[in-house]
Scaffold this motif. Structure first.
Motif, PDB file in Angstrom:
ATOM      1  N   LEU A   1     -38.062  -9.901  -0.088  1.00  0.00           N
ATOM      2  CA  LEU A   1     -36.999  -9.163   0.585  1.00  0.00           C
ATOM      3  C   LEU A   1     -37.212  -7.657   0.470  1.00  0.00           C
ATOM      4  O   LEU A   1     -36.980  -6.911   1.434  1.00  0.00           O
ATOM      5  N   ALA A   2     -37.679  -7.205  -0.688  1.00  0.00           N
ATOM      6  CA  ALA A   2     -37.933  -5.777  -0.857  1.00  0.00           C
ATOM      7  C   ALA A   2     -39.035  -5.311   0.083  1.00  0.00           C
ATOM      8  O   ALA A   2     -38.944  -4.223   0.672  1.00  0.00           O
ATOM      9  N   ARG A   3     -40.068  -6.140   0.269  1.00  0.00           N
ATOM     10  CA  ARG A   3     -41.159  -5.725   1.159  1.00  0.00           C
ATOM     11  C   ARG A   3     -40.723  -5.753   2.616  1.00  0.00           C
ATOM     12  O   ARG A   3     -41.102  -4.875   3.403  1.00  0.00           O
ATOM     13  N   LEU A   4     -39.944  -6.745   3.004  1.00  0.00           N
ATOM     14  CA  LEU A   4     -39.449  -6.794   4.375  1.00  0.00           C
ATOM     15  C   LEU A   4     -38.606  -5.558   4.692  1.00  0.00           C
ATOM     16  O   LEU A   4     -38.730  -4.956   5.762  1.00  0.00           O
ATOM     17  N   LEU A   5     -37.746  -5.175   3.763  1.00  0.00           N
ATOM     18  CA  LEU A   5     -36.919  -3.988   3.972  1.00  0.00           C
ATOM     19  C   LEU A   5     -37.781  -2.736   4.043  1.00  0.00           C
ATOM     20  O   LEU A   5     -37.526  -1.839   4.853  1.00  0.00           O
ATOM     21  N   THR A   6     -38.810  -2.660   3.224  1.00  0.00           N
ATOM     22  CA  THR A   6     -39.699  -1.501   3.242  1.00  0.00           C
ATOM     23  C   THR A   6     -40.446  -1.405   4.562  1.00  0.00           C
ATOM     24  O   THR A   6     -40.539  -0.341   5.168  1.00  0.00           O
ATOM     25  N   VAL A   7     -40.981  -2.529   5.023  1.00  0.00           N
ATOM     26  CA  VAL A   7     -41.764  -2.537   6.258  1.00  0.00           C
ATOM     27  C   VAL A   7     -40.914  -2.145   7.460  1.00  0.00           C
ATOM     28  O   VAL A   7     -41.385  -1.464   8.380  1.00  0.00           O
ATOM     29  N   HIS A   8     -39.641  -2.548   7.450  1.00  0.00           N
ATOM     30  CA  HIS A   8     -38.790  -2.324   8.619  1.00  0.00           C
ATOM     31  C   HIS A   8     -37.888  -1.097   8.478  1.00  0.00           C
ATOM     32  O   HIS A   8     -36.887  -0.983   9.181  1.00  0.00           O
ATOM     33  N   GLY A   9     -38.247  -0.188   7.568  1.00  0.00           N
ATOM     34  CA  GLY A   9     -37.590   1.102   7.560  1.00  0.00           C
ATOM     35  C   GLY A   9     -36.492   1.312   6.549  1.00  0.00           C
ATOM     36  O   GLY A   9     -35.715   2.266   6.679  1.00  0.00           O
TER      37      GLY A   9
ATOM     38  N   GLU B   1     -35.791   2.865   0.619  1.00  0.00           N
ATOM     39  CA  GLU B   1     -34.926   3.299  -0.483  1.00  0.00           C
ATOM     40  C   GLU B   1     -34.076   2.145  -1.013  1.00  0.00           C
ATOM     41  O   GLU B   1     -33.907   1.986  -2.221  1.00  0.00           O
ATOM     42  N   THR B   2     -33.553   1.336  -0.106  1.00  0.00           N
ATOM     43  CA  THR B   2     -32.765   0.177  -0.535  1.00  0.00           C
ATOM     44  C   THR B   2     -33.627  -0.801  -1.315  1.00  0.00           C
ATOM     45  O   THR B   2     -33.201  -1.344  -2.343  1.00  0.00           O
ATOM     46  N   ALA B   3     -34.844  -1.049  -0.820  1.00  0.00           N
ATOM     47  CA  ALA B   3     -35.752  -1.964  -1.516  1.00  0.00           C
ATOM     48  C   ALA B   3     -36.076  -1.459  -2.913  1.00  0.00           C
ATOM     49  O   ALA B   3     -36.050  -2.220  -3.894  1.00  0.00           O
ATOM     50  N   SER B   4     -36.377  -0.165  -3.030  1.00  0.00           N
ATOM     51  CA  SER B   4     -36.700   0.405  -4.336  1.00  0.00           C
ATOM     52  C   SER B   4     -35.505   0.338  -5.275  1.00  0.00           C
ATOM     53  O   SER B   4     -35.662   0.074  -6.476  1.00  0.00           O
ATOM     54  N   ALA B   5     -34.306   0.555  -4.743  1.00  0.00           N
ATOM     55  CA  ALA B   5     -33.105   0.492  -5.580  1.00  0.00           C
ATOM     56  C   ALA B   5     -32.894  -0.915  -6.129  1.00  0.00           C
ATOM     57  O   ALA B   5     -32.503  -1.087  -7.294  1.00  0.00           O
ATOM     58  N   GLY B   6     -33.138  -1.934  -5.308  1.00  0.00           N
ATOM     59  CA  GLY B   6     -33.006  -3.313  -5.785  1.00  0.00           C
ATOM     60  C   GLY B   6     -34.001  -3.644  -6.876  1.00  0.00           C
ATOM     61  O   GLY B   6     -33.649  -4.281  -7.883  1.00  0.00           O
ATOM     62  N   LEU B   7     -35.263  -3.203  -6.700  1.00  0.00           N
ATOM     63  CA  LEU B   7     -36.275  -3.440  -7.731  1.00  0.00           C
ATOM     64  C   LEU B   7     -35.946  -2.670  -9.006  1.00  0.00           C
ATOM     65  O   LEU B   7     -36.103  -3.194 -10.119  1.00  0.00           O
ATOM     66  N   ALA B   8     -35.497  -1.436  -8.864  1.00  0.00           N
ATOM     67  CA  ALA B   8     -35.171  -0.626 -10.033  1.00  0.00           C
ATOM     68  C   ALA B   8     -33.997  -1.228 -10.810  1.00  0.00           C
ATOM     69  O   ALA B   8     -33.990  -1.216 -12.054  1.00  0.00           O
TER      70      ALA B   8
END
Length: 355
Positions: A266-274, A277-284
């Motif tokens: 999910l983090a990569r899908l969000l990163t690829v599609h713009g 920041e949200t993806a990084s926040a979830g991982l962090a």
């Protein structure tokens, strides 16, 4: 006299015989650089346009308005639509998606056959090879983010989560038992399953992106497009869950690794599609929660009244479900949070604009 609010949708002037012409001049740069009507629709949607806004320009939805804008804006002969990607161009990214599984598999074989210093050397070389393979996989094909569309810290969060999947459970058990007094046990088997799951995840991301763009031909508006795209996203996540479950069952099942694999997809899908920041926040957030679990147990050793209660939640969770419950709960909660955001963000037309 104050002007319109910064995010407000523009209104055509009363009495204007051709309101689309006014809109075309306001967004000429967007319309001229677009390679297809979808890119114009995505740009308009990102600026606050809705199907109701399009109705004020005598169109039933944003898509049909974008089609007229695309047709009416003149383009020079030097700007032509990109040629369709040949089928053989998929081979490089398909091989790149297989590379992490190959690197992890060879490392696992070396660890099984090696002993002593040789085993340590194999582990170090395998870690480097796996890192390089993962970097290659996310820079090719459907996992490749647009230029500048990543958050560098996300790599550090991903590395922490993968490292915890290998040694976090053993470390937590040692800390709860009063240690660690030496090296704690590692569990590299779930990492093999996660590495093998990169290939099906890449194919799932490719199918999601390509089929979402094809929905434009059948959609009658932004709401219709979102309704048609949402099942594609949920289906992609579900298929990856099934594939990862099967791979982990073969290599060493871990509920924490299953939750982590879903979070990373999910983090990569969000990163690829713009939405990096949200993806990084979830991982962090997942990293912080795992670190806090270990730190709370260590803090409970401080000889200060009341500090011993800091370890009570983690100790109760581990006593009931085992040390694997911590990454399962943490990564599962982060994955659910990203999924909730993705069901809204990744079903917008602007998330599927041509890079």
């Amino acid at each position: 006299m104050p002007g319109p609010a910064p995010g407000a949708s523009p209104r055509p002037r009363r009495g204007n015989a051709d309101p689309v012409k006014v809109l075309m001049h306001r967004h000429r740069e967007l319309c001229e650089r677009a390679v297809d009507p979808l890119e114009i629709a995505a740009g308009l949607e990102a600026q606050g346009f809705t199907d109701r806004t399009a109705a004020r320009f005598r169109h039933r939805d944003v898509f049909s308005l974008a089609e007229e804008l695309y047709a009416r804006v003149p383009r020079g002969q030097e700007r032509s639509a990109p040629a369709p990607e040949p089928e053989r161009a998929r081979a490089p990214w398909a091989l790149a998606a297989l590379a992490p599984g190959g690197a992890a598999g060879l490392t696992g074989l070396g660890l099984a056959l090696g002993h002593g210093p040789v085993r340590l050397a194999v582990a170090a070389a395998g870690a480097l090879a796996l890192g390089a393979a993962l970097l290659l996989a996310v820079r090719r094909g459907p996992f490749r983010a647009p230029d500048g569309g990543t958050v560098p810290a996300a790599r550090l969060w991903t590395l922490w989560l993968l490292a915890y999947a290998v040694g976090g459970d053993g470390l937590l058990e040692e800390v709860l038992g009063g240690g660690p007094d030496g090296p704690w046990p590692l569990a590299p088997a779930p990492l093999l399953g996660l590495a093998l799951a990169v290939a099906p995840a890449a194919w799932g991301a490719h199918l999601f992106a390509s089929r979402a763009r094809r929905r434009i031909a059948d959609s009658r508006g932004l709401a219709d497009f979102a309704a048609a795209t949402r099942p594609l996203l949920l289906g992609t996540v579900t298929l990856q869950l099934l594939a990862l479950t099967g791979l982990l069952a073969l290599t060493g099942f871990s509920s924490g690794a299953l939750a982590l694999g879903t979070l990373l997809l999910l983090a990569r899908l969000l990163t690829v599609h713009g939405f990096p920041e949200t993806a990084s926040a979830g991982l962090a957030a997942a990293c912080a929660a795992e670190a806090l679990a270990v730190a709370s147990v260590l803090a409970a050793r401080v000889p200060v009244p009341g500090f011993d209660a800091l370890a009570a939640p983690v100790r109760a969770l581990v006593d009931a479900w085992g040390p694997g419950a911590v990454p399962t709960l943490v990564c599962g909660a982060a994955a659910l949070g990203l999924l909730a955001h993705a069901t809204g963000a990744l079903t917008r037309a602007s998330a599927h604009a041509t890079p």
